[in-house]
Scaffold this active site. Structure first.
Site, short mmCIF file in Angstrom:
data_model
loop_
_atom_site.label_atom_id
_atom_site.label_comp_id
_atom_site.label_asym_id
_atom_site.label_seq_id
_atom_site.Cartn_x
_atom_site.Cartn_y
_atom_site.Cartn_z
N GLU A 14 4.10 -3.36 13.13
CA GLU A 14 2.72 -2.85 13.52
C GLU A 14 2.09 -4.13 13.66
O GLU A 14 2.29 -5.10 13.03
CB GLU A 14 2.11 -2.31 12.09
CG GLU A 14 0.67 -1.82 12.58
CD GLU A 14 -0.21 -1.05 11.33
OE1 GLU A 14 0.40 -1.03 10.15
OE2 GLU A 14 -1.27 -0.47 11.56
N ALA B 43 0.92 -5.49 2.77
CA ALA B 43 1.99 -4.61 2.87
C ALA B 43 1.93 -3.64 3.82
O ALA B 43 1.10 -3.44 4.64
CB ALA B 43 2.05 -3.74 1.43
N GLU C 99 3.50 0.16 5.54
CA GLU C 99 3.93 1.49 5.26
C GLU C 99 5.12 2.08 5.84
O GLU C 99 5.24 3.23 6.12
CB GLU C 99 2.62 2.42 5.37
CG GLU C 99 2.28 2.75 6.78
CD GLU C 99 1.13 1.91 7.37
OE1 GLU C 99 1.24 0.71 6.88
OE2 GLU C 99 0.44 2.19 8.24
N ASN C 100 5.87 1.44 6.38
CA ASN C 100 7.18 1.94 7.02
C ASN C 100 7.83 3.12 6.55
O ASN C 100 7.88 3.18 5.26
CB ASN C 100 8.34 0.93 7.22
CG ASN C 100 7.42 -0.61 7.37
OD1 ASN C 100 7.14 -0.71 8.80
ND2 ASN C 100 7.76 -1.46 6.79
N HIS D 150 -2.05 2.43 -1.74
CA HIS D 150 -2.34 2.59 -0.29
C HIS D 150 -1.30 2.86 0.71
O HIS D 150 -1.30 3.76 1.36
CB HIS D 150 -3.07 1.29 0.05
CG HIS D 150 -3.59 1.21 1.52
ND1 HIS D 150 -4.85 1.18 1.81
CD2 HIS D 150 -2.66 0.66 2.46
CE1 HIS D 150 -4.93 1.14 3.23
NE2 HIS D 150 -3.52 0.72 3.69
N GLU D 151 -0.10 2.03 0.34
CA GLU D 151 0.99 2.34 1.33
C GLU D 151 1.40 3.76 1.02
O GLU D 151 2.17 4.13 2.10
CB GLU D 151 2.13 1.38 1.17
CG GLU D 151 1.49 -0.17 1.31
CD GLU D 151 0.70 -0.55 2.48
OE1 GLU D 151 0.99 0.14 3.52
OE2 GLU D 151 -0.31 -1.37 2.58
N1 TRP Z 1 -0.64 -1.10 7.84
C1 TRP Z 1 -0.70 -2.04 7.05
C2 TRP Z 1 -1.70 -1.55 6.05
O1 TRP Z 1 -1.25 -0.63 5.34
C3 TRP Z 1 -1.42 -3.35 7.62
C4 TRP Z 1 -0.64 -4.39 8.66
C5 TRP Z 1 -0.74 -4.43 9.84
C6 TRP Z 1 0.27 -5.34 8.17
N2 TRP Z 1 -0.21 -5.45 10.49
C7 TRP Z 1 0.52 -5.96 9.35
C8 TRP Z 1 0.84 -5.67 7.13
C9 TRP Z 1 1.59 -7.12 9.50
C10 TRP Z 1 1.58 -6.63 7.04
C11 TRP Z 1 2.15 -7.52 8.35
O2 TRP Z 1 -2.69 -1.76 5.91
ZN ZN Z 2 -3.27 0.44 5.58
#
Ligand code: TRP
Ligand code: ZN
Length: 860
Positions: A126, A267, A269-270, A302-303
């Site tokens: 992400e 963190a 959320e994969n 959250h994740e």
């Molecule tokens: N989606 C992640 C969250 O739960 C955030 C995120 C975006 C992220 N880019 C990242 C986490 C790069 C770790 C590394 O908020």
């Molecule tokens: Zn998030």
């Protein structure tokens, strides 16, 4: 350098749906830290319109081969650039495409794509990391079903993980073991994950409300397997909470978490395979503070909550990031409110919002929670998208009421399951549940800046009513909706009336009848519990605020009334130093608080004097040294006035049990608050208390607080305390992060400390946690960063230049801390500009850094 030098501005109005989709993919990884071969077999499908060239994103890839329907494609039929691969004439509406390329995980210091951390290989995709792994349609509205084959040497990679379920496992052949993972749920590329390495597996399970058994696994590097029990408990609580609150059940039979040392953020959320910064998983009583424990619970929640809000229903494009993040932050805040104390949790969240989001919204990086444009999406993982986004969802939940809100969320998740949508779909579900439109709510998504509301009061003789006009004068072109929970009190603090009002648009009028027997005018507490994320400008006197700070039955508003009283004292004292002695109301409030029977954690927050940063958000132009000396003056006065009370509080809470229970957490916090005041006594020394607290600590909250306080007051014992702490913890990287930070986070003149500490053997420029501990902590300490001669700017600018070549995301994050420099006095804005221009002239500047630097320079 890992980042591309081509910068395109992406504009929201330019969004158009995919021309091509890849509904199915089979990935094959032949793992090697030096050179990994990746092959992707895509089922490609046109969107039904006329057939046009197919573009696949790809950056820093070594192209190997391309086949279409099994036939090797001639180089004249495609183009390869820095940004990807274009197949000029796709053969039809549906076809098979196979692409193969090579990457170097162990040279990837950007920590995006496939990279090495310690002995493991892992991914971070992400928002746009997948294009650094393999050629792909790397955007969230292209969803696909993944099958993943991983081949690797079992002596390096005894564990090989990806999303979903393990389908096949083959014994080693020619020194390679092969596993196959399959994820039944279609997902965009950003949710793909792969982890391989020598990891220790820990295990637990959860039975869902429908009776399914879900296996839970946490993978850690060797030596950390004793530090996962709190994370497991948090995960099970989160799973249960989402079932109880929203009826949402987990949808796979396996849920995995991996703790990673080198990680850009908190963190990720994969699907079925969350990756965590190790500091947000690993904890035990000796090495983690109460704050760390609470963050672990919140981030695990959250994740996990993203599995529905983010994964099952995902984003159409990155402009809508807040759709998953604002909503999921709101859900994790609610979770923590339910698991701990709602008033204390709300106070923490409001403090965070005011300390981080309000300044962002008033500075050069301000943007609407749905940004209009971006160059590098990584720069938009901001407190505005996350925390302000969560406040807007909270607004919706207050307008609808929580039960109707739950219905709206269920409607949203059922209706849009498996799709990529925008905030409009979310709001439409909420309106369906509400049964009518929510006026002006959409404007919150498109307007930047903190709304400022002015209160004007007048008396209506005829009706014997006090009239309050609330006017949002910040932007009348995009009117908003506000929830205003308010209460009115008489001059004895007795409640006259309370109400929740929805203000539609820029102007509202609230009328309050004065009770017959009372001559004085009502004292009104507006936006209780920060019922809308606004700044309120009112002409309340200190005496009126004092009444709220003592009598407001709403704990959150009582707390912030006391803070406002202190801020008022500060701004008067800054105008006229003689007024600093006038602490009467503040002292009266503290005096009366000792007689209250409040929850210990709440009481400790109430007593905690605002930090330097908290003062400065409330001021326009300021001199940090002057603010700090006034602040210290007040703390000393409070300490001298209430020495006995603080000694009593300290003794009463001295003995604690190292347990994560509400009562023990409260005791630790209250004792530390008392210690802080005692250490600031202008005449007596209480340093021995801190020294023995550090030495005898049974919990990290006790140990680190004692150390921090000794450093902050500049005790002559501080060097010894620092080395004692180091000797105790030199084997624990996560505790050392805190140790690094403590030495530069408070006080002034830290340049030589920074230069000494960055040479320390345990420091590592490639590890974001270390960089955050040292450089970010230094730059968040205004006394060292905004030091008068600009030396702090020079030092940090130099480090940013180095980081540009290592990790552009971290470099850009550090640069954002220059956002406040236009507000500084003297030569500082000019020096900041010079230093930022130096960064801008880097020959190989990343687009992350280029975008941030450009925006801040414009403000200087
Ligand atoms: N989606 C992640 C969250 O739960 C955030 C995120 C975006 C992220 N880019 C990242 C986490 C790069 C770790 C590394 O908020
Ligand atoms: Zn998030």
């Amino acid at each position: 350098m890992t980042s591309s030098s081509v910068s395109t501005v992406h504009k929201i109005e330019d969004y158009s749906p995919c021309l091509w989709f890849t509904p199915k993919v089979h990935l094959r990884f032949d793992l090697d830290p030096h050179l990994t071969v990746v092959r992707a077999d895509y089922e490609v499908k046109s969107n039904g319109t006329k057939i046009s060239p197919l573009f696949l994103n790809g950056e820093n890839l070594e192209f190997l081969s391309l086949r279409v329907n099994g036939r090797v494609v001639d180089p004249s039929e495609y183009k390869i650039t820095d940004l990807g691969l274009e197949l000029l004439e796709p053969p039809g509406e549906v076809f098979q495409l196979t692409v193969e390329n090579r990457i170097c995980p162990n040279q990837n210091t950007s920590l995006e794509g496939l990279y090495q951390s310690g002995s493991m290989l892992c991914t971070q995709n992400e928002p746009e990391g997948f294009r650094k792994i393999v050629y792909s349609i790397d955007r969230p509205d292209n969803m696909m079903q993944f099958t993943v084959t991983i081949a690797g040497d079992p002596s390096y990679f005894p564990v090989m993980l990806s999303n979903g379920n393990l389908k096949e496992e083959h014994p080693p052949v020619n020194g390679k073991r092969v596993v196959v993972w399959e994820d039944p749920y279609p997902k965009p590329t950003y949710l793909f994950a792969l982890v391989a390495g020598e990891l220790i597996e820990t295990k637990d399970e959860f039975v869902t409300k429908s009776g399914r058994i879900v296996t839970l696994k946490i993978f850690v590097e060797k030596g950390n397997e004793e530090k996962v029990s709190f994370a497991f408990e948090s995960l099970k609580q989160a799973m249960k909470w989402d079932e109880d609150t929203f009826g949402l059940e987990y949808d796979l039979d396996l849920f995995m978490i991996v703790a990673v040392e080198d990680f850009n953020m908190g963190a990720m959320e994969n699907k079925g395979l969350n990756l965590f910064n190790a500091k947000l998983v690993l904890a035990d009583k000796k090495s983690a503070t109460d704050e760390t424990f609470e963050s672990i619970m919140a981030v695990i929640g959250h994740e996990y909550f993203h599995n529905w809000t983010g994964n099952r229903v995902t984003l159409r494009n990155w402009f809508n990031l807040t759709l998953k993040e604002g909503l999921t932050v709101f859900r994790d805040q609610w979770f923590t409110e339910d698991m701990t104390d709602p008033a204390v949790k709300r106070i923490k969240d409001i403090l965070f919002l005011k300390e981080h989001q309000f300044p962002e919204d008033q500075g050069p990086m301000a943007h609407p929670i749905i940004p209009k444009s971006y160059t590098e999406m990584n720069n938009f993982y901001t407190v505005t998208v996350y925390e302000k986004g969560a406040e807007v969802i909270r607004l919706v939940s207050q307008i609808l009421g929580r039960e109707v809100f739950k219905k709206g969320l269920q409607d949203y998740l059922t209706r849009f399951d498996g799709q990529g949508v925008t905030f409009e779909e979310f709001i439409s579900s909420m309106e369906r549940a509400y049964g009518k439109p929510i006026p002006y709510i959409r404007n919150w998504y498109h307007r930047s800046g903190t709304p400022i509301l002015n209160v004007k009061e007048s008396f209506d003789q005829k009706n014997q009513e006090w009239v309050y006009q609330l006017k949002d004068y910040t932007d009348t072109n995009l009117p908003l909706v506000f929830v205003n929970s308010y209460a009115a009190f008489d001059s004895n603090g007795k409640l006259i009336t309370e109400n929740k009002r929805i203000q539609e648009g820029t102007l509202d009028e609230i009328r309050i009848k004065t009770p017959k027997d009372s001559e004085s005018k009502p004292i009104v507490s507006f936006f209780r519990g920060m019922s809308s994320p606004v700044l309120l400008k009112s002409e309340m006197t200190k005496e009126e605020i004092r009444i709220l700070a003592e009598h407001e039955p709403d704990g959150v508003s009582r707390f912030f009334s006391f803070q406002n009283l202190i801020f008022l004292w500060m701004s008067e004292s800054l105008k006229d130093e003689n007024k600093k002695e006038n602490l009467t109301e503040v002292l009266e409030i503290i005096q009366s608080s000792f007689k209250k029977d409040w929850d210990k954690t709440y009481f400790s927050f109430y007593l905690t004097f605002p930090s330097l940063m908290q003062f400065c958000e409330n001021l326009q132009f300021f001199d940090y040294k002057q603010v700090e000396s006034l602040r210290k003056f007040a703390i000393q006065t409070i300490s001298e006035t209430f020495t006995k009370e603080f000694q009593f509080l300290y003794e009463e809470n001295r003995k604690t049990i190292p347990k994560q229970s509400k009562d023990e957490i409260g005791k630790r916090r209250l004792k530390n608050t008392a210690l802080y005041y005692l250490l600031h006594h202008p005449k007596k020394s209480f340093e021995s208390l801190a020294i023995s607290q550090q030495r005898d600590a049974k919990h990290m909250s006790e140990e680190i607080f004692a150390l921090r306080s000794l450093i902050e007051i500049g005790s002559k014992e501080k060097d010894q305390a620092i080395s004692l702490f180091y000797d105790h913890w030199k084997q624990d990287a996560l505790v050392l992060d805190v140790w690094f930070a403590a030495q530069v986070a408070t006080g002034e003149n830290h340049i030589s400390d920074l230069e000494r500490l960055e040479k320390h053997t345990k420091f590592n420029l490639k590890n974001p946690n270390k960089v955050r501990s040292l450089y970010f902590s230094f730059a968040r300490n205004p006394l060292s960063f905004h030091e008068q001669e600009g030396k702090g700017y020079v030092v940090i600018a130099e480090r940013i230049k180095q980081l540009n070549g290592i990790n552009p995301q971290i470099a850009a994050g550090l640069t954002k801390l220059f956002s406040q420099s236009s507000k500084q006095i003297g030569n500082l804005p000019r020096i900041a500009k010079r230093e930022l221009e130096g960064i801008q002239n880097l020959p190989q500047i990343s687009k992350d850094l280029g975008e941030v630097v450009g925006k801040i320079i414009k403000s200087l």
